[in-house]
Design a protein around this motif. Structure first.
Motif, short mmCIF file in Angstrom:
data_model
loop_
_atom_site.label_atom_id
_atom_site.label_comp_id
_atom_site.label_asym_id
_atom_site.label_seq_id
_atom_site.Cartn_x
_atom_site.Cartn_y
_atom_site.Cartn_z
N HIS A 169 0.99 -1.24 -0.03
CA HIS A 169 0.07 -0.32 -0.03
C HIS A 169 0.86 1.23 -0.03
CE1 HIS A 169 -3.58 2.25 0.49
NE2 HIS A 169 -3.27 2.94 1.75
N HIS A 170 2.07 1.13 0.79
CA HIS A 170 2.89 2.36 0.88
C HIS A 170 3.27 2.52 -0.51
CE1 HIS A 170 5.94 5.03 2.29
NE2 HIS A 170 6.65 4.25 1.77
N PHE A 178 1.99 1.66 -3.34
CA PHE A 178 1.20 2.17 -4.36
C PHE A 178 0.71 3.64 -4.23
CE2 PHE A 178 -3.36 2.99 -5.24
CZ PHE A 178 -3.52 2.15 -6.50
N ALA A 183 4.67 -2.30 -5.51
CA ALA A 183 3.42 -2.55 -4.75
C ALA A 183 2.76 -4.05 -5.58
CB ALA A 183 2.52 -1.43 -5.14
N TYR A 193 1.19 -7.26 -3.52
CA TYR A 193 0.06 -7.61 -3.76
C TYR A 193 -0.15 -8.95 -4.33
CZ TYR A 193 -1.23 -2.75 -3.03
OH TYR A 193 -1.38 -1.57 -2.42
N VAL A 213 -7.05 -5.13 -1.56
CA VAL A 213 -5.73 -5.43 -1.99
C VAL A 213 -5.82 -5.82 -3.57
CG1 VAL A 213 -4.33 -7.31 -2.23
CG2 VAL A 213 -4.87 -5.99 0.13
N ARG A 219 -6.47 -2.65 -5.84
CA ARG A 219 -5.34 -1.93 -6.19
C ARG A 219 -4.39 -2.75 -6.84
NH1 ARG A 219 -6.19 -0.11 -0.70
NH2 ARG A 219 -4.89 -1.68 0.28
N ASP A 244 -12.11 5.64 -3.41
CA ASP A 244 -10.55 5.64 -3.50
C ASP A 244 -9.95 6.69 -3.12
OD1 ASP A 244 -10.07 2.68 -4.05
OD2 ASP A 244 -11.18 3.08 -5.88
N ASN A 269 -8.38 6.29 0.12
CA ASN A 269 -7.70 5.04 0.42
C ASN A 269 -6.31 5.41 -0.77
OD1 ASN A 269 -9.10 3.27 2.11
ND2 ASN A 269 -10.37 3.27 0.37
N CYS A 283 -6.08 5.95 -3.83
CA CYS A 283 -6.01 5.69 -5.29
C CYS A 283 -6.08 6.79 -6.25
CB CYS A 283 -7.33 4.88 -5.70
SG CYS A 283 -7.15 4.36 -7.51
#
Length: 143
Positions: free
Chosen positions: A4-5, A7, A15, A19, A32, A35, A69, A72, A74
Motif C-alpha cells: 500500500h505504501h 502504491f 506494490a 499484492y 488489495v 489496487r 478510493d 484510500n 487511489c
C-alpha cells in the motif's frame, strides 16, 4: 502494508509484487485486489488485470463503484489522465480494457463505454460480457 505504501508513492511494480504475494496466499481483501488491478494496468499488464477485475465485479460490483478510493489513496483520476496521454493511434484493445477498468473506479458510464468498445473488437469475449453485465446491473443504482 508495504504494498500500500508503494502504491501511494506510485511505485506500481513494487506494490504489485507485494499484492501478488498476498493474492497467492489466498483470500486477499477487496481493497488489495482493487489496487493490484490498478498496478497491473500501470505496469502494462491489462491481460492480468482483466480476470481479477471480472472476479471482483462478479463478487461485489457495488464495492468497485461505491468505494471511495480518494480516501484510500487511489490516484485514479491522475492515472487516467496520464494513461490517456500515452495512448497512440490506433487505440489498442489493451487500451480499451485498461480505460474501462480505470474509469470503473470513478465513472461507471465511461467505464461501460470503453468495455463496450472492447467488446465490439472481441464480440466473443466472455470476460468482457460478464463485466459489462455486472456493471450494467449497477447503472440503475448510480443513475
Amino acid at each position: 502494508m508495504l504494498g500500500h505504501h508503494d502504491f501511494l508513492l506510485g511505485q506500481y511494480a513494487s506494490a504489485l509484487a507485494c499484492y501478488e504475494v498476498v493474492i497467492r496466499w489466498g483470500a486477499p481483501s477487496k481493497a488489495v485486489r482493487k489496487r493490484a488491478i490498478v498496478c497491473y494496468i500501470q505496469t502494462g499488464q491489462p491481460e492480468k488485470a482483466l480476470p481479477l477485475f471480472k472476479a471482483l465485479v462478479e463478487e461485489d460490483a457495488p464495492y468497485i463503484l461505491e468505494h471511495n478510493d480518494n480516501l484510500n489513496g487511489c490516484p485514479c483520476p491522475v492515472i487516467i489522465q496520464k494513461f490517456v496521454n500515452t495512448i497512440r493511434n490506433p487505440i489498442t484493445q489493451a487500451d480499451r480494457i485498461a480505460l474501462g477498468v480505470l474509469w470503473s473506479y470513478s465513472d461507471l458510464h465511461l467505464a461501460l463505454l470503453w468495455f463496450n468498445k472492447a467488446l465490439q473488437q472481441a464480440p466473443e469475449n466472455s470476460s468482457l460480457k460478464a463485466i459489462i453485465a455486472g456493471l450494467s446491473s449497477q447503472t440503475v443504482m448510480v443513475s
